[in-house]
Motif scaffolding. Structure first.
Motif, PDB file in Angstrom:
ATOM      1  N   ALA A   1       5.934  -3.386  -7.974  1.00 25.69           N
ATOM      2  CA  ALA A   1       5.589  -2.470  -7.137  1.00 25.69           C
ATOM      3  C   ALA A   1       4.172  -1.863  -6.905  1.00 25.69           C
ATOM      4  O   ALA A   1       3.673  -1.343  -5.803  1.00 25.69           O
ATOM      5  N   GLN A   2       3.260  -2.420  -7.876  1.00 29.93           N
ATOM      6  CA  GLN A   2       1.567  -2.242  -7.437  1.00 29.93           C
ATOM      7  C   GLN A   2       1.294  -3.010  -6.168  1.00 29.93           C
ATOM      8  O   GLN A   2       0.464  -2.319  -5.569  1.00 29.93           O
ATOM      9  N   GLU A   3       1.975  -3.899  -5.809  1.00 31.43           N
ATOM     10  CA  GLU A   3       1.622  -4.429  -4.441  1.00 31.43           C
ATOM     11  C   GLU A   3       1.836  -3.521  -3.194  1.00 31.43           C
ATOM     12  O   GLU A   3       1.039  -3.594  -2.322  1.00 31.43           O
ATOM     13  N   VAL A   4       2.482  -2.531  -3.488  1.00 34.99           N
ATOM     14  CA  VAL A   4       2.952  -1.532  -2.284  1.00 34.99           C
ATOM     15  C   VAL A   4       1.940  -0.176  -2.560  1.00 34.99           C
ATOM     16  O   VAL A   4       1.431   0.521  -1.706  1.00 34.99           O
ATOM     17  N   ARG A   5       1.730   0.181  -4.005  1.00 32.98           N
ATOM     18  CA  ARG A   5       0.868   1.217  -4.559  1.00 32.98           C
ATOM     19  C   ARG A   5      -0.598   1.016  -4.193  1.00 32.98           C
ATOM     20  O   ARG A   5      -1.176   1.858  -4.114  1.00 32.98           O
ATOM     21  N   GLU A   6      -0.863  -0.155  -4.217  1.00 33.41           N
ATOM     22  CA  GLU A   6      -2.354  -0.606  -3.952  1.00 33.41           C
ATOM     23  C   GLU A   6      -2.586  -1.465  -2.964  1.00 33.41           C
ATOM     24  O   GLU A   6      -1.653  -2.156  -2.591  1.00 33.41           O
ATOM     25  N   ILE A   7      -3.951  -1.682  -2.204  1.00 34.24           N
ATOM     26  CA  ILE A   7      -4.048  -2.823  -1.735  1.00 34.24           C
ATOM     27  C   ILE A   7      -5.210  -3.581  -2.141  1.00 34.24           C
ATOM     28  O   ILE A   7      -6.234  -3.150  -2.524  1.00 34.24           O
ATOM     29  N   PHE A   8      -4.732  -4.547  -2.894  1.00 34.47           N
ATOM     30  CA  PHE A   8      -5.814  -5.328  -3.578  1.00 34.47           C
ATOM     31  C   PHE A   8      -6.284  -4.815  -4.630  1.00 34.47           C
ATOM     32  O   PHE A   8      -7.742  -4.915  -4.554  1.00 34.47           O
ATOM     33  N   GLY A   9      -5.704  -4.247  -5.487  1.00 32.47           N
ATOM     34  CA  GLY A   9      -6.219  -3.318  -6.542  1.00 32.47           C
ATOM     35  C   GLY A   9      -6.920  -2.222  -6.237  1.00 32.47           C
ATOM     36  O   GLY A   9      -7.133  -1.506  -7.264  1.00 32.47           O
ATOM     37  N   TYR A  10      -6.693  -1.660  -5.133  1.00 34.86           N
ATOM     38  CA  TYR A  10      -7.453  -0.318  -4.744  1.00 34.86           C
ATOM     39  C   TYR A  10      -6.146   0.439  -4.336  1.00 34.86           C
ATOM     40  O   TYR A  10      -5.285   0.314  -3.567  1.00 34.86           O
ATOM     41  N   GLN A  11      -5.994   1.745  -5.362  1.00 36.50           N
ATOM     42  CA  GLN A  11      -4.833   2.549  -5.095  1.00 36.50           C
ATOM     43  C   GLN A  11      -4.671   3.207  -4.012  1.00 36.50           C
ATOM     44  O   GLN A  11      -6.053   3.884  -3.387  1.00 36.50           O
ATOM     45  N   THR A  12      -3.610   3.062  -3.339  1.00 35.41           N
ATOM     46  CA  THR A  12      -3.530   3.711  -1.791  1.00 35.41           C
ATOM     47  C   THR A  12      -2.453   4.741  -2.092  1.00 35.41           C
ATOM     48  O   THR A  12      -1.986   5.208  -0.999  1.00 35.41           O
ATOM     49  N   ALA A  13      -1.620   4.928  -3.222  1.00 36.62           N
ATOM     50  CA  ALA A  13      -0.620   6.120  -3.223  1.00 36.62           C
ATOM     51  C   ALA A  13      -0.578   6.691  -4.528  1.00 36.62           C
ATOM     52  O   ALA A  13      -1.230   6.318  -5.551  1.00 36.62           O
ATOM     53  N   PRO A  14       0.243   7.811  -4.686  1.00 40.39           N
ATOM     54  CA  PRO A  14       0.201   8.379  -6.149  1.00 40.39           C
ATOM     55  C   PRO A  14       0.583   7.216  -7.046  1.00 40.39           C
ATOM     56  O   PRO A  14       1.515   6.635  -6.925  1.00 40.39           O
ATOM     57  N   LEU A  15      -0.008   7.644  -8.147  1.00 40.19           N
ATOM     58  CA  LEU A  15       0.308   6.612  -9.409  1.00 40.19           C
ATOM     59  C   LEU A  15       1.820   6.919  -9.753  1.00 40.19           C
ATOM     60  O   LEU A  15       2.292   7.769  -9.625  1.00 40.19           O
ATOM     61  N   ASN A  16       2.602   5.586  -9.888  1.00 40.72           N
ATOM     62  CA  ASN A  16       3.899   5.877 -10.273  1.00 40.72           C
ATOM     63  C   ASN A  16       4.874   6.139  -9.474  1.00 40.72           C
ATOM     64  O   ASN A  16       6.139   6.621  -9.570  1.00 40.72           O
ATOM     65  N   VAL A  17       4.406   6.608  -8.233  1.00 41.97           N
ATOM     66  CA  VAL A  17       5.430   6.783  -6.993  1.00 41.97           C
ATOM     67  C   VAL A  17       6.499   5.730  -6.967  1.00 41.97           C
ATOM     68  O   VAL A  17       6.169   4.457  -7.086  1.00 41.97           O
ATOM     69  N   PRO A  18       7.721   5.942  -7.178  1.00 39.77           N
ATOM     70  CA  PRO A  18       8.746   4.976  -6.978  1.00 39.77           C
ATOM     71  C   PRO A  18       8.373   4.285  -5.483  1.00 39.77           C
ATOM     72  O   PRO A  18       8.062   4.655  -4.356  1.00 39.77           O
TER      73      PRO A  18
END
Ligand code: MRU
Length: 344
Positions: A288-305
């Motif tokens: 899931a981190q591949e979608v919540r982040e762009i290469f380590g930079y968080q781009t979505a709320p933490l833990n969003v499904p």
């Protein structure tokens, strides 16, 4: 062009595709576990390249048998094959390559002999892939009109194969024939294979390329900038359903709406005639981190499904033609696929 992989001093050297285009660096696999790590982490990716890397993984396992004097080499190799087989589930080239190697593992051979045989098979898988891609390129280039606008998705180029590429191989061949083509490369979220690899590869070759985000595909089609879509494949069923990078299906639907041909370029080793429907193809679900982040930079709320399937399936009726090294399968269905794939 930078080599995707090479065998050197009894190690497999992989171009680290996770670092491109910022860095050209190499990842050395000393044992088959390193190859599993590289396949899972997309250091090496793209269906044919995964198959070739797995075959070299088996050569590394055989080399270990020799070095460490492992008593039951056959057993060790079969265990390595099982572990390599679960590194990624969708691209059938992985299982195709492992099956080819497994045929060589017979009880009457010494560890040395097994090593030589498996290494020779891996070398030939890699070498043949380039020959096949060039053949596919020259066959497929017939479908590319002069001055065509071409949309492609993910990276089905030299990096995804032994060299030259499948979908990008067709594009390359058309360019080499002097056709003034213009390519639109989809960025390909979440891991940006289009932006990082396809744009890089085409620029290196001086093939005109324009990068778009995935959600711009409909706009460029509507504006009349696209004459055809061409993509690669990870697995194609007996009736011509095509698993490829997530987002491919949306492009096929858009292409139909805009009356644009939708082509797939793939070698015979990408066909799985044991499956009829694309629903039977296992689709890899990634972190899931591949979608919540762009290469380590968080781009979505933490833990969003998150949903993160790496591939989707385009049904055969949306595919105008599949280009293979044995010829073109127009309007794929079971008869047409078998006729070309089972021909020699
Ligand atoms: O997740 P990836 O980067 O391995 O996905 C690759 C693709 O979907 C390619 O389009 C496919 O493997 C064809 S490569 C010739």
């Amino acid at each position: 062009m930078i080599e995707t992989m090479r065998w050197e001093d009894n190690a497999l050297i992989l171009l680290d595709q996770t670092k491109l285009p910022l860095e050209i660096s190499f990842y050395t696999c000393q044992n088959y576990q390193d190859v599993i790590h590289a396949i899972k982490g997309l250091v090496v990716r793209g269906a044919p390249a995964i198959g070739a890397a797995a075959a070299y993984g088996m050569a590394l396992a055989a080399w270990e048998c020799c070095r460490k004097d492992i008593k039951n080499c056959r057993e060790y190799l079969l265990k390595a094959a099982d572990e390599l087989a679960v590194s990624r589930p969708t691209a059938v080239n992985l299982f195709w390559a492992l099956d080819r190697v497994k045929e060589l593992i017979t009880g009457d051979k010494s560890s040395q002999q097994l090593f030589y045989d498996i290494l020779a098979a891996a070398d030939s898988i890699l070498r043949d892939d380039v020959i096949i891609n060039k053949k596919m390129g020259s066959i497929g280039a017939r479908l590319i009109p002069q001055k065509a606008g071409i949309l492609t998705h993910c990276n089905a180029g030299a990096f995804a194969t032994g060299g030259y590429g499948t979908a990008l191989g067709v594009i390359r061949a058309a360019h080499e024939e002097g056709k003034e083509i213009k390519v639109f490369a989809d960025e390909t979220r979440p891991l940006l294979q289009g932006a990082r690899l396809t744009a890089f590869e085409l620029m290196e070759e001086h093939i005109p390329v324009t990068l778009i985000t995935d959600n711009m595909a409909g706009y460029v089609m509507y504006k009349g900038l696209v004459d055809l879509v061409i993509v690669g494949a990870d697995r194609i069923t007996a009736r011509g359903d095509v698993a490829n990078k997530i987002g491919t299906y949306s492009l096929a639907v858009l292409a139909k709406e805009h009356n644009i041909p939708f082509y797939v370029a793939a070698p015979v080793s990408t066909f799985d005639l044991t499956l009829k429907s694309g629903n039977e193809i296992p689709i890899e679900e990634r972190n899931a981190q591949e979608v919540r982040e762009i290469f380590g930079y968080q781009t979505a709320p933490l833990n969003v499904p998150v949903l993160n399937p790496a591939f989707d399936v385009t049904p055969h009726y949306l595919v105008s033609a599949i280009i293979t090294e044995r010829g073109i399968i127009y309007s794929p269905n079971e008869d047409a696929v078998r006729k070309i794939i089972l021909s020699s």
